[in-house]
Design an enzyme around this catalytic site. Structure first.
Site, PDB file in Angstrom:
ATOM      1  CB  ILE A   1      -0.178   4.721   7.229  1.00  0.00           C
ATOM      2  CG1 ILE A   1      -0.995   3.602   6.922  1.00  0.00           C
ATOM      3  CG2 ILE A   1      -0.141   5.555   6.051  1.00  0.00           C
ATOM      4  CD1 ILE A   1      -2.487   3.835   6.934  1.00  0.00           C
ATOM      5  CG  ASP A   2      -0.657  -0.318   8.750  1.00  0.00           C
ATOM      6  OD1 ASP A   2      -1.538   0.390   8.704  1.00  0.00           O
ATOM      7  OD2 ASP A   2      -0.317  -1.430   8.089  1.00  0.00           O
TER       8      ASP A   2
ATOM      9  NE  ARG B   1     -26.064  12.830  16.085  1.00  0.00           N
ATOM     10  CZ  ARG B   1     -26.508  13.647  14.784  1.00  0.00           C
ATOM     11  NH1 ARG B   1     -25.355  14.116  14.019  1.00  0.00           N
ATOM     12  NH2 ARG B   1     -27.449  13.610  14.470  1.00  0.00           N
TER      13      ARG B   1
ATOM     14  CD  GLU C   1       0.014  -8.203  -8.912  1.00  0.00           C
ATOM     15  OE1 GLU C   1       0.879  -7.662  -9.280  1.00  0.00           O
ATOM     16  OE2 GLU C   1      -1.146  -8.495  -9.232  1.00  0.00           O
TER      17      GLU C   1
ATOM     18  N   GLY D   1       0.864  -1.245   0.050  1.00  0.00           N
ATOM     19  CA  GLY D   1      -0.051  -0.031  -0.042  1.00  0.00           C
ATOM     20  C   GLY D   1       1.023   1.237  -0.098  1.00  0.00           C
TER      21      GLY D   1
ATOM     22  CD  GLU E   1      -7.396  -1.663   9.069  1.00  0.00           C
ATOM     23  OE1 GLU E   1      -8.161  -1.560   8.259  1.00  0.00           O
ATOM     24  OE2 GLU E   1      -6.203  -1.691   8.863  1.00  0.00           O
TER      25      GLU E   1
ATOM     26  N   GLY F   1      -4.400   0.401  10.354  1.00  0.00           N
ATOM     27  CA  GLY F   1      -3.391   0.130  11.188  1.00  0.00           C
ATOM     28  C   GLY F   1      -2.986  -1.458  11.022  1.00  0.00           C
ATOM     29  CG  HIS F   2      -2.568  -5.198   8.590  1.00  0.00           C
ATOM     30  ND1 HIS F   2      -1.623  -6.159   8.532  1.00  0.00           N
ATOM     31  CD2 HIS F   2      -3.820  -5.814   7.768  1.00  0.00           C
ATOM     32  CE1 HIS F   2      -2.025  -7.228   7.680  1.00  0.00           C
ATOM     33  NE2 HIS F   2      -3.060  -7.325   7.367  1.00  0.00           N
TER      34      HIS F   2
ATOM     35  NE  ARG G   1     -25.989  10.352  12.543  1.00  0.00           N
ATOM     36  CZ  ARG G   1     -27.025  10.323  13.302  1.00  0.00           C
ATOM     37  NH1 ARG G   1     -26.997   9.054  14.306  1.00  0.00           N
ATOM     38  NH2 ARG G   1     -27.854  11.094  13.303  1.00  0.00           N
TER      39      ARG G   1
HETATM   40  O1  F6P Z   1      -0.852  -1.426   5.358  1.00  0.00           O
HETATM   41  C1  F6P Z   1      -1.454  -0.063   5.077  1.00  0.00           C
HETATM   42  C2  F6P Z   1      -2.970  -0.235   5.097  1.00  0.00           C
HETATM   43  O2  F6P Z   1      -3.469   0.942   4.723  1.00  0.00           O
HETATM   44  C3  F6P Z   1      -3.509  -1.000   6.020  1.00  0.00           C
HETATM   45  O3  F6P Z   1      -3.599   0.117   7.247  1.00  0.00           O
HETATM   46  C4  F6P Z   1      -4.939  -1.481   5.769  1.00  0.00           C
HETATM   47  O4  F6P Z   1      -5.460  -2.656   6.273  1.00  0.00           O
HETATM   48  C5  F6P Z   1      -4.465  -1.735   4.363  1.00  0.00           C
HETATM   49  O5  F6P Z   1      -3.428  -1.221   4.012  1.00  0.00           O
HETATM   50  C6  F6P Z   1      -5.634  -1.538   3.267  1.00  0.00           C
HETATM   51  O6  F6P Z   1      -5.407  -1.834   2.155  1.00  0.00           O
HETATM   52  P1  F6P Z   1      -5.847  -1.635   0.559  1.00  0.00           P
HETATM   53  O7  F6P Z   1      -5.310  -0.438   0.138  1.00  0.00           O
HETATM   54  O8  F6P Z   1      -5.166  -2.797  -0.231  1.00  0.00           O
HETATM   55  O9  F6P Z   1      -7.229  -1.976   0.733  1.00  0.00           O
END
Ligand code: F6P
Length: 368
Positions: free
Chosen positions: A139-140, A175, A79, A16, A235, A183-184, A286
């Protein structure tokens, strides 16, 4: 007379994207080309470009004026040569083709800019005789051996600004705003942005949450006259009921958990949390899923500087022939670590991390 070409290297971005990739490419290429007379070949679309030989010689004009731009001038893909997808859904090991391209281009080293998946591939390629140098981007912020990855600070900045914006509308409408951050499987982004934005609750993959604890916290806030709240959710966060005391990050567990979550909350932890809060406390909730806004846009000055430091350090390693390492930050120093210490390892937030301690001190609830 121009000096003879010293070396020839390939450079690619994989996984990513994140802010700072172009700054890092520039950081590698400028000294390589100008000071060290290294020929640089840009490989496009990540490792797919290496397998299929999508490459072009880069010149100084290709890497000037890109310091502050987002994305990557080389393109990227997720890939992996050892697992290339086929149209029928199966995968095939194309590592020999990647090695062939490396040799055909006459590369002395391949510089890869990427995260965990990329460094796993990088290490694998070293076992096939390639020289590789890695630069940690994501970014993670979940790469082992480096204190920080570039891209992280930019994503934190975007996420914290989003929380600030949610804060005012949450207060106006009384709210509960649930914001889901990327963040994976690691909670660095949610923790840091949550702390910066003053989130009342922060949910991390490292700390399985209990909805009762969150409800109690919000009830207590209401008792003190605070009828609005911000919940920052990573997430990868999971309720105790799903995660139990299982180790975070195991592939099979993750798949099962995601499936479970899809049953009741559309696959999004934020939706499950918001639903439970409104059912239990009757509060108006929300959900905001910040998504790829965290990956796009210009890098912060911090990331521009870090990416430039990483890139220029990698250029010096090329001259020294210090291969099969990932550039990293330890304290204030840029240094490097062997790829075998990085590949296949995820840096999670330690439970006793100072940011967690500080957040608890200012009253943040972690759902535990
Ligand atoms: O590894 C970076 C990241 O943005 C994660 O935080 C996220 O889970 C993932 O990539 C999202 O991936 P994609 O852009 O393939 O949906």
């Amino acid at each position: 007379m121009p000096s003879a070409r010293a070396k020839c290297i390939g450079i690619l971005t994989s996984g990513g994207d994140c802010p700072g990739l172009n700054a890092a490419i520039r950081g590698v290429c400028k000294p390589a080309m100008s000071d060290f007379h290294i020929e640089v070949i840009g490989i496009e679309k990540g490792f797919r470009g290496l397998v299929e030989n999508h490459s072009r010689v880069l010149h100084l004009q290709d890497v000037t004026g890109i310091l502050s731009s987002g994305g990557t001038i080389l393109g990227t893909s997720r890939e992996k040569p050892y697992k290339m997808p086929l149209p029928n859904g199966e995968t095939i090991d194309m590592t020999p083709r990647a090695v062939e391209t490396y040799n055909r281009l006459g590369l002395d080293c391949l510089v890869v800019l990427g995260g965990n998946g990329t460094h796993k591939v990088a290490y694998n390629l070293t076992k096939h005789g390639l020289n590789v140098i890695g630069l940690p981007k994501t970014i993670d912020n979940d790469l082992a051996e480096t204190d920080v990855t570039f891209g992280f600070n930019s994503a934190v900045t975007t996420a914290a600004e989003a929380i600030d914006r949610l804060y005012s509308t949450a207060e106006a409408h009384l709210r509960v705003m649930v914001i889901e951050l990327m963040g994976h499987n690691a909670g660095w982004l949610a923790l840091t942005a949550g702390l910066a934005g003053g989130a009342d609750v922060i949910l991390l993959p490292e700390i399985p949450y209990d909805i009762d604890s969150i409800s109690q916290h919000l009830t207590e806030r209401r008792r003190r006259g605070k009828w609005f709240s911000i919940i920052a959710v990573a997430e990868g966060a999971l309720p105790k009921s799903m995660d139990g005391n299982k180790k975070v990050g195991k592939k099979k567990d993750k798949k099962d958990e995601k499936r479970n979550r899809e049953d009741d909350a559309g696959g999004r932890v934020s939706i499950g949390v918001a639903k439970a809060i409104s059912e239990r406390l009757g509060m108006d909730t929300r959900v905001t899923v910040l998504g790829h806004l965290q990956r796009g846009g210009v890098p912060t000055p911090y990331d521009r500087v870090l990416a430039t430091r990483f890139g220029t350090f990698a250029a010096e390693m090329l001259v020294e022939g210090k291969y099969n390492q990932m550039v990293c930050l330890k304290g204030a120093d840029v240094t490097s670590a062997p790829l075998d210490k990085v590949a296949g390892r995820t840096k999670l937030v330690p439970l006793d991390h100072p940011l967690i301690r500080s957040a608890r001190r200012v009253g943040t609830n972690f759902g535990d």
